[in-house]
Scaffold this active site. Structure first.
Site, PDB file in Angstrom:
ATOM      1  CG  ASP A  11      -1.970  -1.054   1.210  1.00 43.54           C
ATOM      2  OD1 ASP A  11      -2.185  -1.635   0.137  1.00 43.54           O
ATOM      3  OD2 ASP A  11      -2.593  -1.305   2.256  1.00 43.54           O
ATOM      4  CG  ASP A 130     -11.800  -2.904  -0.948  1.00 44.90           C
ATOM      5  OD1 ASP A 130     -10.966  -3.805  -1.165  1.00 44.90           O
ATOM      6  OD2 ASP A 130     -11.540  -1.689  -1.089  1.00 44.90           O
TER       7      ASP A 130
END
Lengths: 254, 203
Positions: A11, A130
Site C-alpha cells: 500500500d 472490498d
C-alpha cells in the site's frame, strides 16, 4: 501444473509503503522499490502496488513509481488505487505494470471492464472488490467503495460474477472485516466468490500465519494469496511460506 | 542492435528494461529503417490479438519479410500468438503466418485466464533454453493459446490439463507464450539466450 501464487501487497502513500488495520492507523513499512526488489529476490510470484491516496497528485507519483519498479523488478506486478479510465490503465501498463486493478470506477461504470478487456486482453484487468460481511443478511457480503469508506447495496458474489462476465480476468478479493487483523482470511467469502467465477481469485485481508495461507487455498479455493503485514514486518519470508505450502502438497514455484 | 518493436501496446517497456538489465543494447522503435537494420527483432505484446494486429499495421508485413530472410525474431505473449496464421479472440484476425497454427480459446473446465507460474519442460534442442536445465517455471497470463500444427517447429510445452505450447522455434523464428521479462532469473536467461542468438553465437 499451475502453481498457487504468493503475492505481497504494498500500500503506497506519499511514495512510501504503509500498512494499517481495517484500512486505518497506518504504519510506515519502507521504500516501495526496495521492498518490491527484496520480495522478488525472496521468491514472490507477483506484487501488488495500491495507491491508497489516489489523488491527482499521487497519480503522477505512482506512474514514476511503476517505472522505477519495472526497471528493477522482473516479476509481474499489478497497480491499483483510483484508476478510473482506460487511458490511465494504458499509461500504467506502458510504464511496466503487468495488470491494473479497478474498484470504485468499475462499480460506478462497469463498462470500463469491457473496454479494458477489449483493448488489453482480460488478463490485464483485475477487479478489486472490498467486501464487508452484511449485518442484515447472513452469508452475504456487501461491496464497499472508496477504500472501504462507502458501503453499497451490491452483493459481493453477484458483483464478482458480473465483473468476470464483463471482462475482468482476475478478482482481488479483500475482506474489510479481516484486513490487517492477522486473524486469517475470510474463508467463507473467499470460497463463495472463487466457486462462483471461473477466473482466478486472490484472497486478501487477514493473513497472519502460514496456516492461514493454506486455508485460503484449500478451504477458500483461492488461486493466489495476498498479504502485507506478515511480510513487511518480517514475520515470515516468502520462501518459508512456499516451503510450508509445498510440504502440505500444494504446488508452488520454489 | 536488437530492436523491440514499438507499436503502442502495453508493456513493451518491460522487455526493454529486461534487456537493459542484462547489459544488452536495445532500441525501442517503430521506424522501418531501424527495424530493417536491426540484428534481431523482438515483438512483445500485452493486448487483445485484434488490437495488436491493427496497431502493428503495415509493420507486420515488414517484420514477416525480414523473418523470412533469416533475421532472428522473438515473439512474446500476443507477439508470440501473432507468429501464427490466425486468432479467434474477439472475432477472427489474421496473424503473420510464420508458423502454422491457430490461436484459439483455452478449453473450458479450468480457471481462465491461465495466469501464474507454470512449469515448462525444456527440450535440449531449443536454443532459448540453453543453460536452464530440463524444466523451469515461467509466468503466463493469457486466455487464448496457439494450437501449433507446424510439423517443422520445435515446441516446448506446459501442462494446464492439456499440453499447452509454451514456446516454439522454427528456424530463426522464436516465440514464448509466457513472459520472459516477468519470469525472474530464468526469464532473463531466456532473453540473454536470444541476445546471444542475435549476435550469431548460439544459432
Amino acid at each position: 501444473m499451475l502453481t498457487r501464487r504468493i503475492i505481497p501487497c504494498l500500500d503506497v502513500k506519499d511514495g512510501r509503503v504503509v500498512k494499517g488495520v481495517h484500512f486505518l492507523n497506518l504504519r510506515d513499512a519502507g521504500d516501495p522499490v526496495e521492498l518490491g526488489a527484496r520480495y522478488s529476490d525472496d521468491g514472490a510470484d507477483e506484487l501488488v502496488f495500491l495507491d491508497i491516496t489516489a489523488t491527482l497528485r499521487s497519480r503522477k507519483t505512482i506512474v514514476e513509481l511503476v517505472q522505477k519498479v519495472a526497471e528493477n523488478v522482473f516479476i509481474p506486478f499489478t497497480v491499483g488505487g483510483g484508476i478510473n479510465s482506460v487511458e490511465q490503465m494504458d499509461e500504467l501498463l506502458r510504464s511496466g505494470a503487468e495488470k491494473c486493478s479497478v474498484n470504485t470506477a468499475a462499480v460506478k461504470n462497469p463498462d470500463i471492464l469491457t473496454q479494458a478487456a477489449q483493448r488489453f486482453g482480460n488478463q490485464c484487468v483485475v477487479l478489486a472488490i472490498d467486501a464487508r460481511r452484511s449485518k442484515t443478511k447472513a452469508g452475504h457480503w456487501q461491496v464497499t467503495v472508496k477504500a472501504g469508506t462507502e458501503a453499497t447495496d451490491i452483493d459481493a458474489v453477484d458483483w464478482a460474477v458480473e465483473g468476470a462476465k464483463r471482462g475482468a480476468g482476475e478478482i482481488l478479493l479483500t475482506s474489510m472485516d479481516a484486513d490487517g487483523t492477522q486473524k486469517g482470511y475470510d474463508i467463507e467469502l473467499t470460497r463463495a466468490v472463487a466457486d462462483a467465477v471461473n477466473i482466478p481469485v486472490i484472497a486478501s485481508g487477514g493473513a497472519g500465519t502460514l496456516e492461514h495461507l493454506y486455508d485460503a487455498v484449500v478451504k477458500g479455493h483461492a488461486e493466489a494469496v495476498l498479504m502485507a503485514s506478515i511480510t513487511h514486518f518480517e514475520s515470515y519470508t516468502i520462501t518459508q511460506m512456499k516451503e510450508y505450502l509445498r510440504d502440505r502438497g500444494i504446488a508452488v514455484n520454489l | 542492435m536488437l530492436v523491440v518493436i514499438d507499436y503502442n501496446v502495453g508493456n513493451v517497456k518491460s522487455v526493454c528494461n529486461a534487456f537493459d538489465h542484462l547489459g544488452c543494447p536495445v532500441e525501442l522503435s517503430c521506424d522501418r529503417r531501424k527495424i530493417e537494420a536491426a540484428s534481431a527483432l523482438v515483438l512483445p505484446g500485452v493486448a487483445a490479438f485484434g488490437f495488436a494486429v491493427n496497431a502493428l499495421g503495415s509493420l507486420g508485413s515488414v517484420i514477416k519479410d525480414l523473418a523470412l530472410t533469416g533475421k532472428p525474431l522473438l515473439g512474446i505473449c500476443v507477439g508470440f500468438q501473432m507468429l501464427f496464421d490466425k486468432s479467434s479472440e474477439f472475432g477472427t484476425h489474421n496473424g503473420l503466418g510464420l508458423v502454422s497454427g491457430d490461436v484459439v480459446a483455452i478449453p473450458p473446465g479450468r480457471v481462465i485466464p491461465h495466469m501464474g507460474w507454470n512449469k515448462v519442460v525444456l527440450p535440449d534442442d531449443m536454443a532459448l533454453f540453453a543453460g536452464l536445465g530440463t524444466e523451469k517455471h515461467f509466468y503466463f497470463a493469457h486466455s487464448f493459446y496457439a494450437n501449433v500444427t507446424d510439423k517443422t517447429a520445435k515446441i516446448a510445452y506446459t501442462d494446464y490439463g492439456f499440453k499447452l505450447p509454451a514456446s516454439v522455434q522454427k528456424g530463426n523464428v522464436y516465440g514464448t507464450q509466457f513472459h520472459p521479462e516477468k519470469s525472474g532469473q530464468q526469464g532473463l536467461q531466456v532473453l540473454h539466450n536470444f541476445a546471444q542468438i542475435a549476435n550469431g553465437r548460439n544459432a
